[in-house]
Design a protein around this motif. Structure first.
Motif, PDB file in Angstrom:
ATOM      1  N   LEU A 188       0.882  -0.697   0.251  1.00  0.00           N
ATOM      2  CA  LEU A 188       0.144  -0.234   0.312  1.00  0.00           C
ATOM      3  C   LEU A 188       0.445   0.842  -0.353  1.00  0.00           C
ATOM      4  O   LEU A 188       2.097   1.500   1.447  1.00  0.00           O
ATOM      5  CB  LEU A 188      -1.069   0.018   1.785  1.00  0.00           C
ATOM      6  CG  LEU A 188      -1.983  -1.650   1.072  1.00  0.00           C
ATOM      7  CD1 LEU A 188      -2.663  -1.399   3.155  1.00  0.00           C
ATOM      8  CD2 LEU A 188      -3.017  -0.782   0.319  1.00  0.00           C
ATOM      9  N   GLU A 189       0.889   2.204  -0.484  1.00  0.00           N
ATOM     10  CA  GLU A 189       1.800   3.125  -1.173  1.00  0.00           C
ATOM     11  C   GLU A 189       0.686   4.585  -0.705  1.00  0.00           C
ATOM     12  O   GLU A 189      -0.019   4.904  -2.362  1.00  0.00           O
ATOM     13  CB  GLU A 189       2.762   3.182  -2.377  1.00  0.00           C
ATOM     14  CG  GLU A 189       3.806   4.455  -2.512  1.00  0.00           C
ATOM     15  CD  GLU A 189       4.423   4.109  -3.256  1.00  0.00           C
ATOM     16  OE1 GLU A 189       4.556   2.861  -4.281  1.00  0.00           O
ATOM     17  OE2 GLU A 189       5.401   4.679  -3.313  1.00  0.00           O
ATOM     18  N   GLU A 190       0.958   5.459  -0.267  1.00  0.00           N
ATOM     19  CA  GLU A 190       0.173   6.531  -0.098  1.00  0.00           C
ATOM     20  C   GLU A 190       1.121   7.844  -0.608  1.00  0.00           C
ATOM     21  O   GLU A 190       2.293   7.678  -0.636  1.00  0.00           O
ATOM     22  CB  GLU A 190      -0.076   6.602   1.536  1.00  0.00           C
ATOM     23  CG  GLU A 190      -1.167   6.121   2.789  1.00  0.00           C
ATOM     24  CD  GLU A 190       0.111   5.245   3.079  1.00  0.00           C
ATOM     25  OE1 GLU A 190      -0.401   4.719   4.406  1.00  0.00           O
ATOM     26  OE2 GLU A 190       1.296   5.024   2.639  1.00  0.00           O
ATOM     27  N   SER A 191       0.057   8.989  -1.275  1.00  0.00           N
ATOM     28  CA  SER A 191       0.666   9.223  -2.090  1.00  0.00           C
ATOM     29  C   SER A 191       0.045  11.235  -2.179  1.00  0.00           C
ATOM     30  O   SER A 191      -1.480  10.671  -1.745  1.00  0.00           O
ATOM     31  CB  SER A 191       0.584   9.613  -3.254  1.00  0.00           C
ATOM     32  OG  SER A 191      -0.167   9.352  -4.694  1.00  0.00           O
ATOM     33  N   GLY A 192      -0.090  11.918  -2.507  1.00  0.00           N
ATOM     34  CA  GLY A 192      -0.330  13.359  -1.994  1.00  0.00           C
ATOM     35  C   GLY A 192      -0.563  14.018  -1.152  1.00  0.00           C
ATOM     36  O   GLY A 192      -0.750  15.387  -1.294  1.00  0.00           O
ATOM     37  N   GLY A 193       0.115  13.682   0.030  1.00  0.00           N
ATOM     38  CA  GLY A 193       1.080  14.581   0.859  1.00  0.00           C
ATOM     39  C   GLY A 193       1.180  16.296   0.579  1.00  0.00           C
ATOM     40  O   GLY A 193       2.079  16.139  -0.603  1.00  0.00           O
ATOM     41  N   GLY A 194       1.539  16.742   1.781  1.00  0.00           N
ATOM     42  CA  GLY A 194       2.035  18.052   1.313  1.00  0.00           C
ATOM     43  C   GLY A 194       1.507  19.432   2.467  1.00  0.00           C
ATOM     44  O   GLY A 194       0.575  19.348   2.942  1.00  0.00           O
ATOM     45  N   LEU A 195       1.717  20.319   2.220  1.00  0.00           N
ATOM     46  CA  LEU A 195       1.608  21.908   2.553  1.00  0.00           C
ATOM     47  C   LEU A 195       0.353  22.345   2.367  1.00  0.00           C
ATOM     48  O   LEU A 195       0.928  22.624   0.732  1.00  0.00           O
ATOM     49  CB  LEU A 195       2.613  22.725   2.781  1.00  0.00           C
ATOM     50  CG  LEU A 195       1.787  23.793   3.429  1.00  0.00           C
ATOM     51  CD1 LEU A 195       2.361  23.402   5.302  1.00  0.00           C
ATOM     52  CD2 LEU A 195       3.663  24.509   3.091  1.00  0.00           C
ATOM     53  N   SER A 223      -4.039  10.068  -2.167  1.00  0.00           N
ATOM     54  CA  SER A 223      -4.149   8.415  -3.153  1.00  0.00           C
ATOM     55  C   SER A 223      -3.495   7.207  -1.680  1.00  0.00           C
ATOM     56  O   SER A 223      -2.673   7.491  -1.598  1.00  0.00           O
ATOM     57  CB  SER A 223      -4.106   8.531  -4.343  1.00  0.00           C
ATOM     58  OG  SER A 223      -4.448   9.669  -4.821  1.00  0.00           O
ATOM     59  N   CYS A 224      -3.837   6.372  -2.386  1.00  0.00           N
ATOM     60  CA  CYS A 224      -2.766   4.512  -1.722  1.00  0.00           C
ATOM     61  C   CYS A 224      -3.490   3.694  -3.156  1.00  0.00           C
ATOM     62  O   CYS A 224      -4.972   3.364  -3.734  1.00  0.00           O
ATOM     63  CB  CYS A 224      -3.982   4.286  -0.630  1.00  0.00           C
ATOM     64  SG  CYS A 224      -3.480   2.907  -0.111  1.00  0.00           S
ATOM     65  N   ALA A 225      -2.152   3.953  -3.350  1.00  0.00           N
ATOM     66  CA  ALA A 225      -1.953   2.493  -4.187  1.00  0.00           C
ATOM     67  C   ALA A 225      -1.505   1.451  -3.968  1.00  0.00           C
ATOM     68  O   ALA A 225      -0.480   0.574  -2.912  1.00  0.00           O
ATOM     69  CB  ALA A 225      -0.841   2.902  -5.640  1.00  0.00           C
ATOM     70  N   ALA A 226      -2.904   0.301  -4.637  1.00  0.00           N
ATOM     71  CA  ALA A 226      -2.277  -1.289  -3.398  1.00  0.00           C
ATOM     72  C   ALA A 226      -2.111  -1.778  -4.912  1.00  0.00           C
ATOM     73  O   ALA A 226      -2.244  -2.309  -6.264  1.00  0.00           O
ATOM     74  CB  ALA A 226      -3.842  -1.229  -3.273  1.00  0.00           C
ATOM     75  N   SER A 248      -6.970   1.572  -6.117  1.00  0.00           N
ATOM     76  CA  SER A 248      -6.724   3.151  -5.556  1.00  0.00           C
ATOM     77  C   SER A 248      -7.757   3.022  -4.807  1.00  0.00           C
ATOM     78  O   SER A 248      -9.108   2.612  -5.041  1.00  0.00           O
ATOM     79  CB  SER A 248      -6.364   3.974  -6.496  1.00  0.00           C
ATOM     80  OG  SER A 248      -4.796   3.782  -7.556  1.00  0.00           O
ATOM     81  N   LEU A 249      -7.196   3.618  -3.912  1.00  0.00           N
ATOM     82  CA  LEU A 249      -8.488   4.545  -2.461  1.00  0.00           C
ATOM     83  C   LEU A 249      -7.976   5.736  -2.759  1.00  0.00           C
ATOM     84  O   LEU A 249      -6.333   6.044  -2.911  1.00  0.00           O
ATOM     85  CB  LEU A 249      -7.786   3.676  -1.545  1.00  0.00           C
ATOM     86  CG  LEU A 249      -8.118   4.793  -0.236  1.00  0.00           C
ATOM     87  CD1 LEU A 249     -10.355   3.731   0.218  1.00  0.00           C
ATOM     88  CD2 LEU A 249      -7.882   3.579   1.115  1.00  0.00           C
ATOM     89  N   TYR A 250      -9.334   6.720  -2.320  1.00  0.00           N
ATOM     90  CA  TYR A 250      -8.612   8.251  -2.664  1.00  0.00           C
ATOM     91  C   TYR A 250      -9.384   8.332  -1.063  1.00  0.00           C
ATOM     92  O   TYR A 250     -10.448   8.087  -0.499  1.00  0.00           O
ATOM     93  CB  TYR A 250      -8.923   8.390  -3.376  1.00  0.00           C
ATOM     94  CG  TYR A 250      -9.087   8.147  -4.257  1.00  0.00           C
ATOM     95  CD1 TYR A 250      -8.997   7.417  -5.222  1.00  0.00           C
ATOM     96  CD2 TYR A 250      -7.505   8.430  -5.501  1.00  0.00           C
ATOM     97  CE1 TYR A 250      -9.036   6.731  -6.759  1.00  0.00           C
ATOM     98  CE2 TYR A 250      -7.208   7.679  -6.637  1.00  0.00           C
ATOM     99  CZ  TYR A 250      -8.205   6.568  -7.490  1.00  0.00           C
ATOM    100  OH  TYR A 250      -7.281   5.955  -8.508  1.00  0.00           O
ATOM    101  N   LEU A 251      -8.770   9.656  -0.702  1.00  0.00           N
ATOM    102  CA  LEU A 251      -8.922  10.574   0.153  1.00  0.00           C
ATOM    103  C   LEU A 251      -9.253  11.575  -0.014  1.00  0.00           C
ATOM    104  O   LEU A 251      -8.190  12.747  -0.462  1.00  0.00           O
ATOM    105  CB  LEU A 251      -8.534  10.200   1.348  1.00  0.00           C
ATOM    106  CG  LEU A 251      -9.338  10.922   2.565  1.00  0.00           C
ATOM    107  CD1 LEU A 251     -10.371  10.491   3.141  1.00  0.00           C
ATOM    108  CD2 LEU A 251      -8.251  10.686   3.824  1.00  0.00           C
ATOM    109  N   ASP A 252     -10.351  12.945  -0.402  1.00  0.00           N
ATOM    110  CA  ASP A 252     -10.632  13.992  -0.268  1.00  0.00           C
ATOM    111  C   ASP A 252     -10.809  14.484   0.332  1.00  0.00           C
ATOM    112  O   ASP A 252     -11.747  14.332   1.042  1.00  0.00           O
ATOM    113  CB  ASP A 252     -11.695  14.402  -2.072  1.00  0.00           C
ATOM    114  CG  ASP A 252     -10.793  13.931  -3.187  1.00  0.00           C
ATOM    115  OD1 ASP A 252     -12.083  12.607  -3.395  1.00  0.00           O
ATOM    116  OD2 ASP A 252     -10.298  14.037  -3.699  1.00  0.00           O
TER     117      ASP A 252
END
Lengths: 121, 108
Positions: free
Chosen positions: A4-11, A21-24, A78-82
């Motif tokens: 599981l790999e999350e992406s999209g984080g930041g300031l 996003s979370c790529a599975a 993929s899993l997402y969190l808006d």
């Protein structure tokens, strides 16, 4: 191997929006419920949201209900969190976590490494 | 809603037994689960369904349940077991998941 790999984080500024996003990979994503869990700096784990394998059932913690929206695309594994209307207290590492597919049992058997979200001006 | 209460900290010497409890303020329908988290790392499941242990987890880790309290026991504690431990459960309807506040295990 389950990954599981999350992406999209930041300031992001207070009041702003962000999509995680979370790529599975390594398993049949469409067969498993998924969750988002976060951890503020120096704090404990906080469960945020659950989504069933087919997106039929979705549950949110009160702390994010109405501001965060979970979704998944089983075709893209993929899993997402808006996340909208972000606040300073949303600053945290956000984890996606796979939940067991066993009925009436609710534990997280695999976790991503997390994505850091910082809400600050 | 209900809460899961854990002691903030537990300290033991190497080779001793550590026991971490997790108490619910209402009887949950579901089981108790335990995670180990080391600094800078994601949590790892160590006990599920109160007493079951994933195959990759050393057998010095065990779980138990008595009424509304679940416990994680680490027998023959090793320095590498120093970590934060979290219990987790779900509400009676299986809608919400909840974590305890976490317990920091210190190996003296």
């Amino acid at each position: 191997e389950v990954r599981l790999e999350e992406s999209g984080g930041g300031l992001v500024q207070p009041g702003g929006s962000l999509r995680l996003s979370c790529a599975a990979s390594g398993f049949t994503f469409s067969s498993y419920p998924m969750n988002w869990v976060r951890q503020a700096p120096g704090k404990g784990l906080e469960w945020l949201v659950y989504i069933s394998w087919g997106s039929v059932t979705i549950s949110y913690a009160d702390s994010v209900k109405g501001r965060f929206t979970v979704s998944r695309d089983n075709a893209k594994n993929s899993l997402y969190l808006d996340m909208d209307s972000l606040r300073a207290e949303d600053t945290a590492v956000y984890y996606c976590a796979r939940e067991t597919s066993e009925n009436w049992v609710y534990y997280f058997d695999y976790w991503g490494q997390g994505a850091l979200v910082t809400v600050s001006s | 809603s209900y809460e899961l209460t854990q002691p903030p900290s537990v300290s033991v010497s190497p080779g001793q037994t550590a026991r971490i409890t997790c108490s619910a303020d209402a009887l949950p329908k579901g089981h108790g689960y335990w995670y180990q988290q080391k600094p800078g790392q994601a949590p790892v499941l160590v006990i599920y369904k109160d007493t079951e242990r994933p195959s990759e987890i050393p057998d010095r880790f065990s779980g138990s349940r008595s009424g509304t309290t679940v416990a994680l026991t680490i027998s023959g504690v090793q320095a590498e077991d120093e970590a934060d431990y979290y219990c987790q459960s779900a509400d009676s309807g299986g809608v919400y998941r909840i974590f305890g506040g976490g317990t920091r295990l210190t190996v003296l």
